[in-house]
Design a protein around this motif. Structure first.
Motif, mmCIF file in Angstrom:
data_model
loop_
_atom_site.group_PDB
_atom_site.id
_atom_site.type_symbol
_atom_site.label_atom_id
_atom_site.label_comp_id
_atom_site.label_asym_id
_atom_site.label_seq_id
_atom_site.Cartn_x
_atom_site.Cartn_y
_atom_site.Cartn_z
ATOM 1 N N VAL A 66 0.561 -1.266 0.193
ATOM 2 C CA VAL A 66 -0.038 -0.032 -0.072
ATOM 3 C C VAL A 66 0.772 1.297 -0.072
ATOM 4 O O VAL A 66 1.894 1.396 0.799
ATOM 5 N N LEU A 67 0.786 2.095 -0.892
ATOM 6 C CA LEU A 67 1.501 3.332 -0.998
ATOM 7 C C LEU A 67 1.208 4.214 0.190
ATOM 8 O O LEU A 67 0.030 4.179 0.606
ATOM 9 N N GLY A 68 2.395 4.807 0.502
ATOM 10 C CA GLY A 68 2.149 5.983 1.523
ATOM 11 C C GLY A 68 1.393 7.246 0.981
ATOM 12 O O GLY A 68 1.529 7.304 -0.236
ATOM 13 N N THR A 131 -7.573 2.930 -10.687
ATOM 14 C CA THR A 131 -6.851 1.599 -10.533
ATOM 15 C C THR A 131 -5.570 1.940 -10.171
ATOM 16 O O THR A 131 -4.845 2.805 -10.459
ATOM 17 N N LEU A 132 -5.046 0.783 -9.507
ATOM 18 C CA LEU A 132 -3.736 0.940 -8.853
ATOM 19 C C LEU A 132 -2.907 -0.357 -8.996
ATOM 20 O O LEU A 132 -3.380 -1.290 -8.535
ATOM 21 N N ALA A 133 -1.753 -0.248 -9.616
ATOM 22 C CA ALA A 133 -0.938 -1.619 -9.776
ATOM 23 C C ALA A 133 0.540 -1.387 -9.823
ATOM 24 O O ALA A 133 0.815 -0.411 -10.593
ATOM 25 N N GLY A 134 1.303 -2.050 -9.196
ATOM 26 C CA GLY A 134 2.646 -1.964 -9.034
ATOM 27 C C GLY A 134 3.258 -0.517 -8.776
ATOM 28 O O GLY A 134 4.032 -0.118 -9.335
ATOM 29 N N GLY A 135 2.758 0.162 -7.757
ATOM 30 C CA GLY A 135 2.687 1.445 -7.555
ATOM 31 C C GLY A 135 2.632 2.534 -8.651
ATOM 32 O O GLY A 135 3.274 3.600 -8.558
ATOM 33 N N ALA A 136 1.748 2.284 -9.658
ATOM 34 C CA ALA A 136 1.443 3.081 -10.589
ATOM 35 C C ALA A 136 -0.134 3.437 -10.659
ATOM 36 O O ALA A 136 -0.840 2.268 -10.463
#
Length: 409
Positions: A66-68, A131-136
């Motif tokens: 999970v990104l900060g 959507t969020l995948a691989g930090g992108a």
């Protein structure tokens, strides 16, 4: 898949090399021979078994990270910059930014705020989802229940008039034509309501009724046959909203040039009166003043403006009370009559007391606040401004309906 030919299957080599299998000792238990390699491994016992590749249970995939907050904010800022300088450069945006409201490893919910330079004093605020995948960041769309952004429907292709901008993926000729109609509407509205309002319009013209309802964030069946709607921007302060006039192309294309002008002037009135319009303002009053302004100076008779009401009166169906808010609900029976009755009510005030009296009544109702109840507040305002209350006004209005569209009208 087709079956393999027999000669291809016959050419498949055995895993055991021929020279090893020829020298292999017999395995009494199996009743057959084993390879030299297998015999050596069996003789070596447990130690040899350790030299074999171990078969391990499948490992569960690592949980996505999970990104900060800071990295996510940076991603959204970069996305906004890319849009503003790329695909949306022609919009001349004074603001475009995103604020994350919630997220996990696979999706982000955010608020989009944008302002059109020269038109919006305050931003339009829309709910968005990525959507969020691989930090992108991946695909962006309107959040469930939120209105679509203009560019969700295709390239917005802005057309600027003297007093307006029209956005949408519609044909250029339609965008240009709508801009001309809007440019005529603005001074017509200012002639009645003054110049304290912004005096400029933002209109959106999609390509279909389905796209129109996406701009509203409503069910497609909710606004069938509605030619246009004025929508205050979510999150804007009450007195300075970034309003949008949203045009339903399927219904708008069916109108004559006269009808198109009336509709856009009507909607422009809503923009001009937004600061004085409140939840306690009766819809018959807000819709009535918009129709009054839209039809003013057109030379149309009451029978031409109110054909449905004319038919009702001819059939002996007379109004007994001013239209309720529910009468204006999209798809409700009698919605056309509700507009026509409201136009006559506001026209009555202007005819008997002057156009400025109508403007003053409208603003006084907005300034009165909710009070003890809408009817009581309206009764008091009418008494102060016209010299008689709601009951007398209703009586005069019913008489005006008979006079204007009745058999002797």
């Amino acid at each position: 898949m087709a079956d393999a030919p027999a000669d291809h299957l016959a050419d498949t080599p055995d895993d055991t090399p021929a020279d090893l299998s020829a020298d292999a000792p017999a395995d009494p238990a199996a009743g057959g021979g084993v390879s030299r390699r297998a015999a050596l491994l069996l003789a070596a016992g447990a130690l040899a078994q350790l030299s074999l590749p171990r078969v391990l249970p499948p490992r569960a995939p690592a949980a996505p990270q999970v990104l900060g907050a800071a990295p996510l904010a940076a991603l959204l800022a970069a996305h906004a910059r890319a849009l503003r300088t790329g695909r949306l450069a022609a919009l001349d945006l004074a603001q475009l930014d995103y604020r994350a409201t919630s997220w996990d490893a696979t999706a982000v919910s955010a608020e989009l705020s944008y302002r059109l330079a020269g038109f919006d004093d305050y931003p339009v605020v829309l709910g968005r989802r990525f959507t969020l995948a691989g930090g992108a960041l991946g695909e962006e769309s309107a959040a469930p229940g939120s209105a679509a952004a203009p560019w969700d429907l295709g390239d917005p292709m802005p057309v600027r008039g003297a007093r307006c901008v029209v956005l949408g993926p519609a044909a250029p000729a339609e965008l240009t034509g709508l801009a001309a109609v809007a440019d005529r509407a603005v001074p017509a509205v200012s002639a009645v309501w003054g110049t304290a309002w912004a005096g400029r319009l933002v209109l959106q013209l999609p390509t279909s009724e389905v796209q129109f309802t996406r701009l509203l964030g409503v069910d497609p069946s909710s606004y069938a046959d509605i030619a246009a709607v004025t929508s205050a921007a979510a999150g804007a302060p009450v007195h300075t909203p970034a309003d949008r006039v949203l045009v339903n192309p399927d219904a708008f294309r069916l109108l004559s040039a006269f009808g198109k002008q009336v509709v856009i002037t009507h909607e422009s009135t809503h923009v001009a009166t937004r600061a004085d319009t409140h939840p306690w303002t009766p819809l018959w009053l807000s819709e009535g003043v918009a129709d009054y302004t839209g039809y003013l100076g057109t030379g149309r008779t009451a029978r031409q403006i109110a054909p449905e009401l004319t038919s009702d009166v001819a059939a002996g169906k007379l109004p007994t009370a001013l239209p309720t808010d529910a009468d204006f609900s999209a798809g409700s029976t009698g919605i056309a009559q509700a507009y026509e009755l409201s136009w006559l009510a506001c026209g009555l005030i202007a005819a008997e007391h002057g156009q400025q009296a109508l403007v003053d009544v409208y603003r006084a109702v907005g300034a009165a606040g909710p009070g003890a109840g809408r009817a009581q507040q309206l009764d008091r305002v009418l008494g102060d401004r016209l010299g008689y209350g709601l009951a007398e006004f209703t009586r005069r209005w019913i008489a005006a309906v008979l006079r204007e569209v009745g058999p002797a009208g």
